[in-house]
Scaffold this motif. Structure first.
Motif, PDB file in Angstrom:
ATOM      1  N   LEU A 126      66.453  42.354  21.740  1.00 56.48           N
ATOM      2  CA  LEU A 126      66.290  43.949  22.159  1.00 56.48           C
ATOM      3  C   LEU A 126      67.446  44.392  22.982  1.00 56.48           C
ATOM      4  O   LEU A 126      67.725  45.454  23.204  1.00 56.48           O
ATOM      5  CB  LEU A 126      65.187  44.097  22.770  1.00 56.48           C
ATOM      6  CG  LEU A 126      63.766  43.881  22.000  1.00 56.48           C
ATOM      7  CD1 LEU A 126      62.745  44.214  22.796  1.00 56.48           C
ATOM      8  CD2 LEU A 126      63.655  44.414  20.829  1.00 56.48           C
ATOM      9  N   GLY A 127      68.186  43.357  23.725  1.00 56.63           N
ATOM     10  CA  GLY A 127      69.411  43.668  24.700  1.00 56.63           C
ATOM     11  C   GLY A 127      68.507  44.114  25.881  1.00 56.63           C
ATOM     12  O   GLY A 127      67.364  43.844  26.266  1.00 56.63           O
ATOM     13  N   ASP A 128      69.427  44.712  26.974  1.00 55.50           N
ATOM     14  CA  ASP A 128      68.764  45.033  28.184  1.00 55.50           C
ATOM     15  C   ASP A 128      68.594  46.423  28.231  1.00 55.50           C
ATOM     16  O   ASP A 128      69.228  47.356  28.013  1.00 55.50           O
ATOM     17  CB  ASP A 128      69.883  44.677  29.157  1.00 55.50           C
ATOM     18  CG  ASP A 128      69.319  45.287  30.663  1.00 55.50           C
ATOM     19  OD1 ASP A 128      68.110  45.346  30.852  1.00 55.50           O
ATOM     20  OD2 ASP A 128      70.280  45.192  31.475  1.00 55.50           O
ATOM     21  N   PRO A 129      67.235  46.854  28.196  1.00 56.12           N
ATOM     22  CA  PRO A 129      66.799  48.384  28.308  1.00 56.12           C
ATOM     23  C   PRO A 129      67.185  49.237  29.528  1.00 56.12           C
ATOM     24  O   PRO A 129      67.412  50.356  29.441  1.00 56.12           O
ATOM     25  CB  PRO A 129      65.376  48.322  28.625  1.00 56.12           C
ATOM     26  CG  PRO A 129      64.909  46.819  28.110  1.00 56.12           C
ATOM     27  CD  PRO A 129      65.920  45.890  28.462  1.00 56.12           C
ATOM     28  N   HIS A 130      68.042  48.620  30.504  1.00 58.92           N
ATOM     29  CA  HIS A 130      68.511  49.152  31.524  1.00 58.92           C
ATOM     30  C   HIS A 130      70.014  49.159  31.255  1.00 58.92           C
ATOM     31  O   HIS A 130      70.891  49.449  32.256  1.00 58.92           O
ATOM     32  CB  HIS A 130      68.119  48.284  32.790  1.00 58.92           C
ATOM     33  CG  HIS A 130      66.914  48.655  33.394  1.00 58.92           C
ATOM     34  ND1 HIS A 130      66.471  48.500  34.639  1.00 58.92           N
ATOM     35  CD2 HIS A 130      65.768  49.186  32.656  1.00 58.92           C
ATOM     36  CE1 HIS A 130      65.393  48.889  34.922  1.00 58.92           C
ATOM     37  NE2 HIS A 130      64.963  49.167  33.721  1.00 58.92           N
ATOM     38  N   ALA A 131      70.563  48.999  30.089  1.00 60.34           N
ATOM     39  CA  ALA A 131      71.954  48.835  29.821  1.00 60.34           C
ATOM     40  C   ALA A 131      72.956  50.235  30.370  1.00 60.34           C
ATOM     41  O   ALA A 131      73.881  50.088  30.568  1.00 60.34           O
ATOM     42  CB  ALA A 131      72.450  48.825  28.493  1.00 60.34           C
ATOM     43  N   GLY A 132      72.134  51.439  30.224  1.00 64.72           N
ATOM     44  CA  GLY A 132      72.726  52.812  30.721  1.00 64.72           C
ATOM     45  C   GLY A 132      72.628  53.026  32.094  1.00 64.72           C
ATOM     46  O   GLY A 132      73.124  54.141  32.543  1.00 64.72           O
ATOM     47  N   ILE A 133      72.087  52.255  32.773  1.00 66.71           N
ATOM     48  CA  ILE A 133      71.574  52.774  34.462  1.00 66.71           C
ATOM     49  C   ILE A 133      72.826  53.161  35.159  1.00 66.71           C
ATOM     50  O   ILE A 133      72.922  53.969  35.708  1.00 66.71           O
ATOM     51  CB  ILE A 133      70.840  51.585  35.091  1.00 66.71           C
ATOM     52  CG1 ILE A 133      70.085  52.072  36.271  1.00 66.71           C
ATOM     53  CG2 ILE A 133      71.855  50.375  35.430  1.00 66.71           C
ATOM     54  CD1 ILE A 133      68.991  51.218  36.883  1.00 66.71           C
ATOM     55  N   ASP A 134      73.883  52.447  34.933  1.00 67.37           N
ATOM     56  CA  ASP A 134      75.267  52.861  35.746  1.00 67.37           C
ATOM     57  C   ASP A 134      75.797  54.115  35.455  1.00 67.37           C
ATOM     58  O   ASP A 134      76.670  54.717  36.259  1.00 67.37           O
ATOM     59  CB  ASP A 134      76.069  51.648  35.655  1.00 67.37           C
ATOM     60  CG  ASP A 134      75.727  50.422  36.317  1.00 67.37           C
ATOM     61  OD1 ASP A 134      74.922  50.541  37.476  1.00 67.37           O
ATOM     62  OD2 ASP A 134      76.022  49.183  36.092  1.00 67.37           O
ATOM     63  N   ASP A 135      75.547  54.687  34.252  1.00 73.39           N
ATOM     64  CA  ASP A 135      75.993  56.010  33.803  1.00 73.39           C
ATOM     65  C   ASP A 135      74.895  56.905  34.218  1.00 73.39           C
ATOM     66  O   ASP A 135      75.312  58.248  33.900  1.00 73.39           O
ATOM     67  CB  ASP A 135      76.121  55.800  32.405  1.00 73.39           C
ATOM     68  CG  ASP A 135      77.089  54.863  31.771  1.00 73.39           C
ATOM     69  OD1 ASP A 135      78.198  54.530  32.767  1.00 73.39           O
ATOM     70  OD2 ASP A 135      77.047  54.201  30.613  1.00 73.39           O
ATOM     71  N   ALA A 136      73.843  56.685  34.761  1.00 73.58           N
ATOM     72  CA  ALA A 136      72.690  57.693  35.238  1.00 73.58           C
ATOM     73  C   ALA A 136      72.661  57.970  36.801  1.00 73.58           C
ATOM     74  O   ALA A 136      71.723  58.350  37.183  1.00 73.58           O
ATOM     75  CB  ALA A 136      71.598  57.158  34.527  1.00 73.58           C
ATOM     76  N   ALA A 137      73.870  57.953  37.422  1.00 69.89           N
ATOM     77  CA  ALA A 137      73.763  58.204  38.807  1.00 69.89           C
ATOM     78  C   ALA A 137      73.680  59.631  39.128  1.00 69.89           C
ATOM     79  O   ALA A 137      74.315  60.484  38.482  1.00 69.89           O
ATOM     80  CB  ALA A 137      75.127  57.781  39.519  1.00 69.89           C
TER      81      ALA A 137
END
Length: 417
Positions: free
Chosen positions: A281-292
């Motif tokens: 599945l990969g990492d569900p948090h992969a986009g966290i750094d783009d959501a500041a």
């Protein structure tokens, strides 16, 4: 039977990492060795580094296995390899410590070799130690609370965050609860971030009375989910994404997609299952750094809510000798060095007071891990609120009376390692 190996040297991203005693069993129940833990972290390295990489961390070292208490080491070991960075943190106490900063998979393997089972980074980047870039929402269930209630509170917290322009990224805590991670622009001080988190907690409690609480004092929470805003205080750390937790089943603090939160259970995420999930599945948090996002909305909410209710204090200007005066009828049962000793002391007390035990709810029994100089000790208390006043036992001699500070000396400039 072959002799146990003294060490195994791994090649990780161009660095050699020595794993001492690789065959040492760390988790007896699933039979996981020290080398198994290192390989687990290498399997999920990108996700684990997304949570802990580039941040100063406290080394929580289980050098005697999960059956023994860990000790907390703030200072980076003197003979650390050149692929380990450092950052010097200054604490509210006025002390400082040069702490470990990992930036790659070799760093992950190195800290695990030191006996670190979970990763405990601060919410700041090494490049800016005064301005957190992460607000942490810790949903901590009281005894008697089931997963469905935790999920309900998580959904309400997500709504509060959304209403104030922020994105919450859920993960299991690796124990019974849940964490919501919130990336923020690094523009606010620690006190401001904590105030924003406290305002969030108060708003969640307002929207979900009885389900959630922002009450700081444990005996006042009842069977609710505590929205623990104080995890955003300057000296606090929490187990980061993909951390293995020191529970018998080698449970993992696992990032989730919101769509799967309600249907999952924390116990299904372990060292045995998470690498396969990660590969598929990969990492569900992969986009966290783009959501500041900005804290302006939560700080405006803080103004609207006004000052939080302060806990009552004892008589006198010093708050009763520096101690809070509880509004609940609490008695203390024991102070112990380890949790098993605490539970044994509790059982001895219960055997002496069966009529009292019959009136207690799960949330009335308070077993707290207390931070000592370099490890935890345990305090056991009982809230007698559900026991008729005439039947409440008086505070008696403790079943066990461990002194975590006995024999300790504090030289000038100690860092509280």
């Amino acid at each position: 039977m072959s002799a146990a190996r003294d060490a195994e040297v791994l090649e990780v991203d161009g660095h050699e990492v020595r794993v001492s005693h690789p065959d040492k069993v760390v988790f007896p129940q699933p039979g996981l060795t020290k080398l198994d833990l290192v390989r687990y972290y290498l399997d999920v390295a990108d996700g684990a580094l997304r949570g802990a990489g580039g941040r100063p961390m406290v080394l929580k070292r289980f050098v005697k296995g999960i059956e023994k208490e860990a000790f907390f080491q703030k200072r980076v070991p003197e003979n650390h390899p050149d692929f380990i960075d450092t950052a010097t943190l200054r604490y509210a106490s006025g002390t400082s410590a040069e702490e470990t900063v990992i930036r790659d998979a070799a760093g992950l393997a190195w800290v695990v070799n030191l006996g670190c089972i979970d990763l405990n980074p601060h919410p700041v980047r090494a490049e800016d130690l005064d301005h957190p870039d992460e607000l942490r929402v810790d949903l901590d269930p009281m005894p008697g609370v089931d997963w469905s209630q935790i999920v309900d509170v998580a959904m309400i917290a997500r709504d509060v965050l959304t209403d104030h322009g922020l994105v919450g990224w859920p993960k299991t805590s690796g124990s019974r609860g849940m964490h919501l991670l919130v990336r923020i622009e690094p523009r606010w001080s620690y006190p401001e971030v904590r105030l924003a988190a406290e305002s969030l907690a108060r708003e969640v409690e307002r929207r979900a009375p009885g389900l959630a609480t922002a009450r700081w004092w444990k005996e006042e929470r009842g069977e609710s989910v505590f929205v623990d805003f104080n995890q955003n205080a300057k000296d606090r750390t929490v187990a980061s994404a993909y951390s293995i937790r020191p529970l018998p089943d080698a449970r993992v603090s696992t990032p989730l997609d919101w769509a799967e939160v309600r249907g999952c259970r924390p116990e299904q995420f372990t060292v045995a299952s998470v690498p396969r999930r990660y590969a598929e599945l990969g990492d569900p948090h992969a986009g966290i750094d783009d959501a500041a996002g900005s804290l302006d909305g939560l700080l405006r909410l803080a103004d609207e809510l006004g000052p939080a209710e302060k806990a009552p204090r004892g008589k006198g200007g010093d708050g009763g000798g520096g101690r809070r005066l509880s509004t609940m009828p609490l008695i203390e049962i024991a102070r112990t060095e380890t949790k098993p000793e605490a539970l044994e002391a509790l059982e001895r007390w219960k055997a002496k007071h069966p009529e009292v035990v019959a009136a207690l709810t799960p949330a009335d029994v308070l077993v707290d891990g207390m931070r000592g100089s370099s490890s935890l000790w345990y305090r056991v208390r009982v809230n007698l609120q559900h026991v008729p006043e005439a039947e409440r036992p008086e505070q008696g001699e403790l079943e066990a009376d461990y002194d975590p500070w006995a024999g300790k000396t504090w030289p000038t400039g100690r860092d509280g390692r």
